[in-house]
Each structure stands twice: as C-alpha cells, then as structure tokens.
Motif scaffolding. Structure first.
Motif, mmCIF file in Angstrom:
data_model
loop_
_atom_site.group_PDB
_atom_site.id
_atom_site.type_symbol
_atom_site.label_atom_id
_atom_site.label_comp_id
_atom_site.label_asym_id
_atom_site.label_seq_id
_atom_site.Cartn_x
_atom_site.Cartn_y
_atom_site.Cartn_z
ATOM 1 N N ASP A 67 0.772 -1.200 0.010
ATOM 2 C CA ASP A 67 -0.045 0.135 0.121
ATOM 3 C C ASP A 67 0.856 1.181 -0.042
ATOM 4 N N VAL A 68 0.964 1.733 -1.243
ATOM 5 C CA VAL A 68 2.036 2.991 -1.328
ATOM 6 C C VAL A 68 1.424 4.259 -0.415
ATOM 7 N N LYS A 139 9.701 1.277 -11.308
ATOM 8 C CA LYS A 139 9.220 2.418 -11.637
ATOM 9 C C LYS A 139 9.000 3.057 -10.091
ATOM 10 N N LEU A 140 8.948 2.475 -9.225
ATOM 11 C CA LEU A 140 8.877 3.172 -7.475
ATOM 12 C C LEU A 140 10.143 3.404 -7.125
ATOM 13 N N GLY A 141 11.437 2.905 -7.940
ATOM 14 C CA GLY A 141 12.503 3.244 -7.273
ATOM 15 C C GLY A 141 12.876 2.190 -6.081
ATOM 16 N N PHE A 245 13.534 7.012 -3.846
ATOM 17 C CA PHE A 245 12.187 6.249 -3.619
ATOM 18 C C PHE A 245 11.099 6.946 -2.866
ATOM 19 N N ALA A 246 11.952 8.087 -1.997
ATOM 20 C CA ALA A 246 10.703 8.730 -1.213
ATOM 21 C C ALA A 246 9.992 9.782 -2.122
ATOM 22 N N ALA A 247 10.649 10.085 -3.301
ATOM 23 C CA ALA A 247 9.927 11.395 -4.160
ATOM 24 C C ALA A 247 8.933 10.309 -4.865
ATOM 25 N N ARG A 248 9.124 9.013 -5.332
ATOM 26 C CA ARG A 248 8.398 8.349 -6.252
ATOM 27 C C ARG A 248 7.141 7.858 -5.440
ATOM 28 N N VAL A 249 7.499 7.511 -4.102
ATOM 29 C CA VAL A 249 6.436 7.174 -3.289
ATOM 30 C C VAL A 249 5.303 8.228 -3.159
#
Length: 260
Positions: A67-68, A139-141, A245-249
């Motif tokens: 769950d993003v 794609k989510l890093g 990762f934090a940015a893509r989340v």
C-alpha cells in the motif's frame, strides 16, 4: 467473521480459502493486512482437517502489492516501516512454502508487486483472462520483495526475470502462461471457481501422497528461498533509504489521491 477484516479465512469441506479483503484499495497490503495474512496462513497450518488452500482477492483485483499510501503516511520513518512490512510478508511467503497442503492462487485483475510475489509463492497459479501481471518495483525506485526475484528467475530464467523486473514490467495472462510464469488461464470471472475446483481435485487424492509430493518439490527451493528473502529485504531497505524512492512514493500517493 467481520467482512471488513483485511483478510478472511473460511474452511468448507476440507478446503480453506484465504481472501484478501481490502477491495476498495484493490487489496493493497498495509501492515494490518500483512499481519492478518500471516495469521490466517498459520491458522490453516494448525487446522488438521484442511486438505488444500485457495488464495484469492475480493473485488476487481487480486492484489496490487504494498500500500503506497501507507508508505507515504509513514514517510518520516519509511525504512523502519518498510522493514516491518517486509518481515510480515516474507513470513507469509515462507509459511505458504511450509504448508503441508497444496496452495492454489486464483488471480484476476491487477496482480502487482507484492501481490505477484504472493501468487507465485503458491504451488499453482490460475489466472482469469484479462489479468495483468505487473512487477512495478523499478518504477517506484525499489527492488523486489516477497521472493519475486527468486520465483521469476526460477520460472522464466535469469535474463528474462531481469527484463521483467526492469523494462517489460507488464504481462497479460496468455503472455504469462506462454513464459511459464503461471499455470493456467481460465475464463474471465472464473478464477475463484476454477481454483476451488482444482483444490477439490487435490483434496480428493490420498493426503499423504500429496503431502510428500509437495515436500519433495518445495524442499529443493526452501533453503535457497529463505536466504534470498533476506537478500531481498536488505536490497529493498537500501532503496527505501534513497531520496528517489521517497519522491516516487510521494508522487504515486498524491497522484492516487487526485484520481480517487
């Protein structure tokens, strides 16, 4: 049992059914759902009359993975939150592998990320036409978890597994069947019924024979899988500690809110 629980367990006529029950979230796994799944599998292991298990998802999709939104909500402690999630999902994967009874996944809709990991942790995967299998992690890093990188390499080979994890991240059910990634394609809206029919056929076989055959096939991969899960966790946590990762989340979670 309360239908709002994130995971349901039902036992009927020697067949256990575990249902991922967050339909509004496409059965995305947050921490309560991950813990509930682990407990349900443990309950199946402790039930002496169960001869087969079906794993399914309620609503439009089997499971879209982690769950993003929950990840974004825990962004100030993201690596620690991810570590807890991974530990729980990995415990479920190993529990499925250790179950003495066969496990059949009946999947439909989107089967993404950790949802694909769960499906491939089962002994057989039946997919409805229209199912989309999505690796999603790159794609989510992130890197893979739930044993996905292990199972992909096992089923389709190392080079194709890397390709599926990075560039060609989406397959439809016929493509997945052609690659050997899943075991059967069934008519749309028939995944649950076909999985249960398969479970009944396995339950009708001599229990000791099925138990021994599952153990003989599972024991070859169990030790390798357990060690690989530890490597997957370490790799995922290295990704979770990055700004990428934090940015893509955040982008995914905010985009998901706008679409809701």
């Amino acid at each position: 049992m309360d239908t709002q629980e994130p995971v349901r367990l039902d036992v009927d006529d020697e067949i256990a059914t575990i249902t991922l029950n967050r339909a509004d979230a496409l059965n995305a796994l947050d921490f309560p759902a991950a813990v509930a799944l682990q407990r349900a599998i443990d309950a199946v292991a402790a039930a002496p009359g169960v001869r087969a298990l079906v794993l399914r998802g309620e609503g439009r999709s089997f499971c879209v993975g982690g769950d993003v939104r929950a990840m974004h909500a825990h962004r100030h402690e993201l690596p620690a939150f991810i570590a807890r999630m991974i530990d729980s999902v990995h415990a479920s994967v190993m529990a499925l592998n250790r179950l003495p009874v066969p496990v059949i996944a009946g999947v439909h809709g989107a089967v993404a990320g950790g949802g694909l990991s769960l499906a491939l942790a089962c002994d057989m995967v039946l997919a409805a036409r229209g199912t989309r299998l999505i690796t999603a992690y790159a794609k989510l890093g992130a890197s893979a978890d739930g044993g996905l990188s292990f199972r992909l390499a096992q089923r389709v080979g190392v080079a194709r597994a890397f390709d599926l994890l990075t560039l060609h991240t989406t397959l439809d059910a016929p493509q997945a069947l052609a690659l050997g990634l899943i075991d059967r394609v069934v008519d749309a809206d028939r995944a649950d019924a076909e999985a249960r029919q398969c479970a009944r056929a396995l339950a009708a076989l001599p229990a000791q024979s099925v138990r021994e055959l599952k153990e003989l096939t599972a024991v070859q991969v169990r030790a390798g899988l357990e060690a690989h899960l530890a490597r997957e966790k370490a790799a995922f946590l290295r990704c979770a500690a990055t700004a990428d990762f934090a940015a893509r989340v955040a982008a995914f979670a905010e985009g998901d809110r706008r679409a809701a």
